[in-house]
Design a protein around this motif. Structure first.
Motif, short mmCIF file in Angstrom:
data_model
loop_
_atom_site.label_atom_id
_atom_site.label_comp_id
_atom_site.label_asym_id
_atom_site.label_seq_id
_atom_site.Cartn_x
_atom_site.Cartn_y
_atom_site.Cartn_z
N GLY B 279 0.84 -1.17 -0.02
CA GLY B 279 -0.08 0.08 -0.02
C GLY B 279 0.81 1.27 -0.03
N ARG B 280 2.02 1.18 0.76
CA ARG B 280 2.65 2.34 0.82
C ARG B 280 3.51 2.48 -0.51
NH1 ARG B 280 5.68 0.38 5.34
NH2 ARG B 280 4.04 0.67 6.98
N ARG B 281 3.89 1.68 -1.04
CA ARG B 281 4.57 1.59 -2.19
C ARG B 281 3.78 2.24 -3.26
NH1 ARG B 281 7.10 -3.56 -3.22
NH2 ARG B 281 5.76 -3.96 -4.90
N MET B 282 2.28 1.87 -3.35
CA MET B 282 1.23 2.26 -4.29
C MET B 282 1.15 3.99 -4.16
SD MET B 282 -1.39 -0.76 -4.49
CE MET B 282 -2.54 -0.01 -5.42
N GLN B 283 0.95 4.39 -2.72
CA GLN B 283 0.99 5.86 -2.30
C GLN B 283 2.01 6.48 -3.26
OE1 GLN B 283 0.32 5.80 1.75
NE2 GLN B 283 -2.07 5.79 1.77
N GLY B 284 3.26 5.95 -2.88
CA GLY B 284 4.42 6.61 -3.39
C GLY B 284 4.14 6.88 -4.93
N ASN B 285 3.90 5.80 -5.48
CA ASN B 285 3.76 5.91 -6.90
C ASN B 285 2.71 7.07 -7.32
OD1 ASN B 285 5.47 3.94 -7.44
ND2 ASN B 285 3.98 2.47 -7.77
#
Ligand SMILES: Nc1ncnc2c1ncn2[C@@H]1O[C@H](COP(=O)(O)OP(=O)(O)OP(=O)(O)O)[C@@H](O)[C@H]1O
Ligand SMILES: [Mg+2]
Lengths: 295, 288
Positions: B279-285
């Motif tokens: 989830g954190r990675r997707m937010q970052g993207n």
């Protein structure tokens, strides 16, 4: 609120204090006017009673107007399509001769056949829905017989019970009995098992669970089943009165056909419709009275 | 008094697993519940808590072992074991009052009544129970006019009317919101202070189990078996402040730990960690 409605200009036309005006006042403040109509077509939502009643009346009046126009247009010979006026006139003449007799004879037949079918079909349906063993025994044969057309039993009924009232009542009985069984068994099966379990843990025996939970729990849909089947009983009337009758609404319709008296056919059909509607109202009212928690 | 002990002895329960075989849902479960005791049962979802309760109620039959209430073997449902279900089981065609008095329509309960005054005593008791549940102004309402919490209170009153020897409760507050549930906890404690009753209470809420129970039974899954029985050290008089007590919190933690360990939920936690990272990675993207 009021000042807002006035400020909105057009919305004030309907009178600022009707619910619709208030509704509109709020709506137009937030949404485009095109949205106004939508509340009538929301899925399964109730609509204002006034609108509902107006629609119901329109549902009767529009076909009547269409009929009037069509019969006057000359497109169809009035021999086949009489005007509403002709039908009323014919109904009036009939009312002064044998209408009361015919109506009464038909009501007695329909109600007798229906009550007999209900008295036997409802208990049987309840047992089929409650006990798998009873279901196993009756359901397959019932499903088989159910598809046999009631009209096809006429010759057999004449042989068995003669051409008196018995055979006419028997046809109506056959028409609804097997349907009542299937439908009642279905609603009984739908009584939640958790209600039964709750009653068992309170100390209910099987018989008490059947009487106090299954029976009471399936009573509301059961009244609706009877309502629907009463309608069907009326549709079997004409079939039943094909058997050597000398009075009755169905008989009068058949008789009129022989003399190309379409007005009487129309009048007869309409009268049956009205009586059916009255019975329907009776069952609806009964439902309201007996099951206040559902209304 | 000893004739009221609830004995669950080496009970074994199997269900068809849907592939022609058998699935053991309860394996050698033994438990002894003393009269007047409040036992709560917790465990992961699917570990057989409801099954255990339904066996005691007599709604299911065990393949092995025996359940005894006093000297009678339990083999069918009866009014001596009342039950409150997770889902609402009030009869919709009866008012609150009529629902509570439902057992007065049953022969099993009425045969035990000998005098007129006994009967009127039970009617009074029905009114008293309704009042205790805070429903006196709803007596003539139908269930569909009540909130979920009110419906469960009616169900409790209904189950208690004919004084069952054991009251079985299967996640009775599972469908309620947190606040209503808190209120229900204190109501239950008050109720059983006034009227000592043997209770078996199933829940998946550890706090609820520790707050209500004299003992907390932890069930382990696959197959369902007793992992451990924990005595709650605090006395019967409990109030909401207890839920903040460090000792209470510690016990809660221990119980949670037991459930986690027995149910192999470690794997679930790893999964959750992975998902959070994802989830954190997707937010970052999205930010980029
Ligand atoms: N009637 C049944 N037929 C087959 N299997 C069943 C039946 N009832 C329950 N089971 C199985 O038994 C196991 C235990 O079910 P049970 O309902 O007792 O669990 P539970 O601990 O109450 O779970 P939850 O916390 O979700 O209510 C489950 O794996 C379930 O699939
Ligand atoms: Mg359960």
């Amino acid at each position: 609120m009021k000042s807002q409605a006035i400020a909105q200009g057009p919305a004030a036309h309907a009178g600022p204090d009707t619910p619709r005006a208030r509704d509109r006042a709020v709506k137009s403040a937030t949404a485009r006017p095109a949205v106004r109509r939508r509340p009538l077509l929301r899925l399964q939502q109730s609509i204002p009673r006034k609108v509902y009643v107006t629609l119901s009346i329109l549902g009767f009046v529009l076909p009547l107007v269409a009929w009037e126009l069509l019969s006057r247009s000359g497109l169809i010979d009035t021999m086949f399509l009489p005007t509403p006026g002709d039908v009323i006139e014919q109904g009036w003449t009939w009312a002064h001769s044998s209408l009361a007799q015919d109506t009464w004879a038909s009501i007695v037949r329909v109600v007798s056949g229906f009550v007999l079918a209900a008295c036997l079909g409802v208990p049987l349906g309840v047992f089929i829905g409650s006990f798998k063993a009873v279901e196993g025994f009756f359901q397959p044969i019932n499903d088989f017989v159910r598809y046999m057309p009631a009209a096809a039993f006429i010759p057999l009924m004449i042989l068995w019970v003669g051409i008196g009232e018995g055979s006419k009542i028997a046809i109506i009985f056959i028409g609804v009995f097997f349907q009542i069984i299937v439908m009642v068994a279905d609603v009984v099966r739908q009584v939640p098992g958790s209600w039964l379990e709750a009653s068992y843990t309170l100390g209910a025996t099987r018989g008490e669970a059947l009487r106090l939970v299954i029976w009471r729990g399936s009573l509301p849909p059961l009244i609706n089943i009877l309502r629907v089947n009463m309608g069907w009983a009326w549709t079997y009337l004409v079939v039943a009165e094909m058997v050597a009758a000398n009075k009755g609404l169905g008989y009068a319709i058949l008789q009129a056909q022989r003399f190309m008296n379409t007005s009487t056919i129309f009048a007869g059909i309409l009268i049956i419709g009205v009586i059916g509607l009255l019975f329907d109202l009776f069952f609806r009212q009964l439902h309201r009275r007996l099951f206040p928690w559902l209304h | 008094m000893s004739d009221q002990i609830l004995h669950i002895e080496s009970v074994e329960k199997r269900y068809p697993d849907g592939r022609g075989g058998q699935q053991t849902v309860l394996d050698n479960v033994s438990l002894r519940v003393e009269p007047g005791e409040f036992v709560t049962v917790i465990g992961a979802s699917g570990c057989g808590k409801s099954t255990l309760l339904r066996l005691v109620a007599g709604l299911e039959h065990a393949q092995g072992g025996v359940i005894r209430l006093g000297d009678r073997v339990v083999d069918q449902p009866g009014a001596d074991r009342g039950m409150v279900f997770q889902h609402y089981t009030l009869f919709p065609w009866l008012t609150v009052k009529q629902n509570v008095m439902f057992s007065l329509e049953l022969g099993a309960n009425m045969r035990a009544i000998e005098t007129e005054s006994e009967l009127s005593g039970l009617v009074d008791r029905a009114y008293a129970l309704i009042e205790m549940m805070g429903l006196e102004d709803r007596r003539d309402h139908y269930p569909n006019q009540l909130s979920g919490g009110m419906q469960q209170r009616v169900a409790i009153a209904r189950a208690l009317l004919s004084r069952p020897r054991v009251l079985l409760m299967d996640e009775p507050f599972g469908a309620l919101d947190a606040q209503t549930r808190e209120v229900m906890h204190d109501l239950i404690l008050q109720l059983f202070a006034v009227e000592p009753t043997t209770v078996m209470f199933v829940t998946h809420d550890v706090e609820e189990a520790a707050y209500l129970g004299d003992r907390v039974v932890v069930l382990a899954p696959h197959p369902g078996r007793i992992d451990g029985i924990h005595h709650m050290a605090w006395g019967r008089e409990r109030e909401p402040a207890l839920k903040l007590d460090p000792e209470f919190t510690k016990v809660k933690g221990q119980l949670t730990e037991r459930i986690r360990e027995t149910s192999g939920m470690e794997a679930d936690h790893k999964l959750i960690e992975r998902m959070t990272a994802l989830g954190r990675r997707m937010q970052g993207n999205a930010a980029r």
